[in-house]
Design a protein around this motif. Structure first.
Motif, PDB file in Angstrom:
ATOM      1  N   ALA A 192     -10.085  -3.509  14.725  1.00  0.00           N
ATOM      2  CA  ALA A 192     -10.579  -2.272  14.131  1.00  0.00           C
ATOM      3  C   ALA A 192      -9.405  -1.367  13.758  1.00  0.00           C
ATOM      4  O   ALA A 192      -8.340  -1.433  14.353  1.00  0.00           O
ATOM      5  CB  ALA A 192     -11.502  -1.562  15.114  1.00  0.00           C
ATOM      6  N   ARG A 193      -9.651  -0.531  12.751  1.00  0.00           N
ATOM      7  CA  ARG A 193      -8.641   0.410  12.280  1.00  0.00           C
ATOM      8  C   ARG A 193      -9.164   1.826  12.485  1.00  0.00           C
ATOM      9  O   ARG A 193     -10.366   2.071  12.431  1.00  0.00           O
ATOM     10  CB  ARG A 193      -8.342   0.178  10.804  1.00  0.00           C
ATOM     11  N   ARG A 194      -8.235   2.765  12.721  1.00  0.00           N
ATOM     12  CA  ARG A 194      -8.625   4.141  12.999  1.00  0.00           C
ATOM     13  C   ARG A 194      -7.814   5.097  12.139  1.00  0.00           C
ATOM     14  O   ARG A 194      -6.629   4.887  11.888  1.00  0.00           O
ATOM     15  CB  ARG A 194      -8.400   4.454  14.473  1.00  0.00           C
ATOM     16  N   TRP A 195      -8.467   6.167  11.715  1.00  0.00           N
ATOM     17  CA  TRP A 195      -7.862   7.228  10.907  1.00  0.00           C
ATOM     18  C   TRP A 195      -8.248   8.553  11.532  1.00  0.00           C
ATOM     19  O   TRP A 195      -9.361   8.707  12.040  1.00  0.00           O
ATOM     20  CB  TRP A 195      -8.411   7.123   9.488  1.00  0.00           C
ATOM     21  N   GLN A 196      -7.351   9.529  11.520  1.00  0.00           N
ATOM     22  CA  GLN A 196      -7.658  10.853  12.044  1.00  0.00           C
ATOM     23  C   GLN A 196      -7.559  11.878  10.934  1.00  0.00           C
ATOM     24  O   GLN A 196      -6.573  11.925  10.197  1.00  0.00           O
ATOM     25  CB  GLN A 196      -6.708  11.250  13.170  1.00  0.00           C
ATOM     26  N   CYS A 197      -8.575  12.721  10.830  1.00  0.00           N
ATOM     27  CA  CYS A 197      -8.590  13.794   9.838  1.00  0.00           C
ATOM     28  C   CYS A 197      -7.604  14.877  10.269  1.00  0.00           C
ATOM     29  O   CYS A 197      -7.645  15.355  11.405  1.00  0.00           O
ATOM     30  CB  CYS A 197      -9.996  14.385   9.714  1.00  0.00           C
ATOM     31  N   LEU A 198      -6.739  15.273   9.352  1.00  0.00           N
ATOM     32  CA  LEU A 198      -5.736  16.287   9.656  1.00  0.00           C
ATOM     33  C   LEU A 198      -6.024  17.631   9.003  1.00  0.00           C
ATOM     34  O   LEU A 198      -5.166  18.508   9.002  1.00  0.00           O
ATOM     35  CB  LEU A 198      -4.350  15.774   9.238  1.00  0.00           C
ATOM     36  N   GLU A 199      -7.250  17.790   8.468  1.00  0.00           N
ATOM     37  CA  GLU A 199      -7.635  19.098   7.941  1.00  0.00           C
ATOM     38  C   GLU A 199      -7.584  20.104   9.080  1.00  0.00           C
ATOM     39  O   GLU A 199      -7.940  19.785  10.221  1.00  0.00           O
ATOM     40  CB  GLU A 199      -9.047  19.058   7.353  1.00  0.00           C
ATOM     41  N   VAL A 200      -7.166  21.323   8.789  1.00  0.00           N
ATOM     42  CA  VAL A 200      -7.038  22.365   9.807  1.00  0.00           C
ATOM     43  C   VAL A 200      -8.355  22.545  10.545  1.00  0.00           C
ATOM     44  O   VAL A 200      -9.405  22.696   9.933  1.00  0.00           O
ATOM     45  CB  VAL A 200      -6.598  23.695   9.153  1.00  0.00           C
ATOM     46  N   GLY A 201      -8.292  22.449  11.865  1.00  0.00           N
ATOM     47  CA  GLY A 201      -9.460  22.653  12.702  1.00  0.00           C
ATOM     48  C   GLY A 201     -10.402  21.481  12.807  1.00  0.00           C
ATOM     49  O   GLY A 201     -11.461  21.600  13.420  1.00  0.00           O
ATOM     50  N   CYS A 202     -10.076  20.341  12.237  1.00  0.00           N
ATOM     51  CA  CYS A 202     -10.992  19.201  12.262  1.00  0.00           C
ATOM     52  C   CYS A 202     -10.575  18.197  13.330  1.00  0.00           C
ATOM     53  O   CYS A 202     -11.047  18.253  14.452  1.00  0.00           O
ATOM     54  CB  CYS A 202     -11.087  18.532  10.894  1.00  0.00           C
ATOM     55  N   GLY A 203      -9.736  17.228  12.970  1.00  0.00           N
ATOM     56  CA  GLY A 203      -9.259  16.247  13.935  1.00  0.00           C
ATOM     57  C   GLY A 203     -10.210  15.104  14.238  1.00  0.00           C
ATOM     58  O   GLY A 203      -9.999  14.373  15.194  1.00  0.00           O
ATOM     59  N   GLU A 204     -11.275  14.933  13.434  1.00  0.00           N
ATOM     60  CA  GLU A 204     -12.213  13.838  13.679  1.00  0.00           C
ATOM     61  C   GLU A 204     -11.524  12.492  13.501  1.00  0.00           C
ATOM     62  O   GLU A 204     -10.676  12.318  12.632  1.00  0.00           O
ATOM     63  CB  GLU A 204     -13.409  13.921  12.735  1.00  0.00           C
TER      64      GLU A 204
END
Length: 65
Positions: free
Chosen positions: A2-14
């Motif tokens: 599996a591959r994972r990505w993290q959202c780097l939008e301010v205040g997100c981090g999903e």
């Protein structure tokens, strides 16, 4: 693996996790569209994606803050 990505939008981090690059791109763009009214280029998603831990994480999970 599996591959994972993290959202780097301010205040997100999903984190978004998927079993293939194609599924990851689709799931990431679903998140970005719904949460941020935007999109992310496939090349950018795959450039920062990493192998996901083998702990059975769900396809989409909120980042632990």
């Amino acid at each position: 693996m599996a591959r994972r990505w993290q959202c780097l939008e301010v205040g997100c981090g999903e984190f978004v996790t998927a079993e293939s690059d194609e599924a990851l791109v689709e799931a990431v763009n679903m998140h970005v569209r719904e949460a941020h009214s935007s999109y992310e280029l496939e090349e950018m998603i795959l450039a920062v994606a990493e192998d996901a831990p083998a702990d059975g994480a769900p396809v989409r999970e909120e980042a632990k803050r």
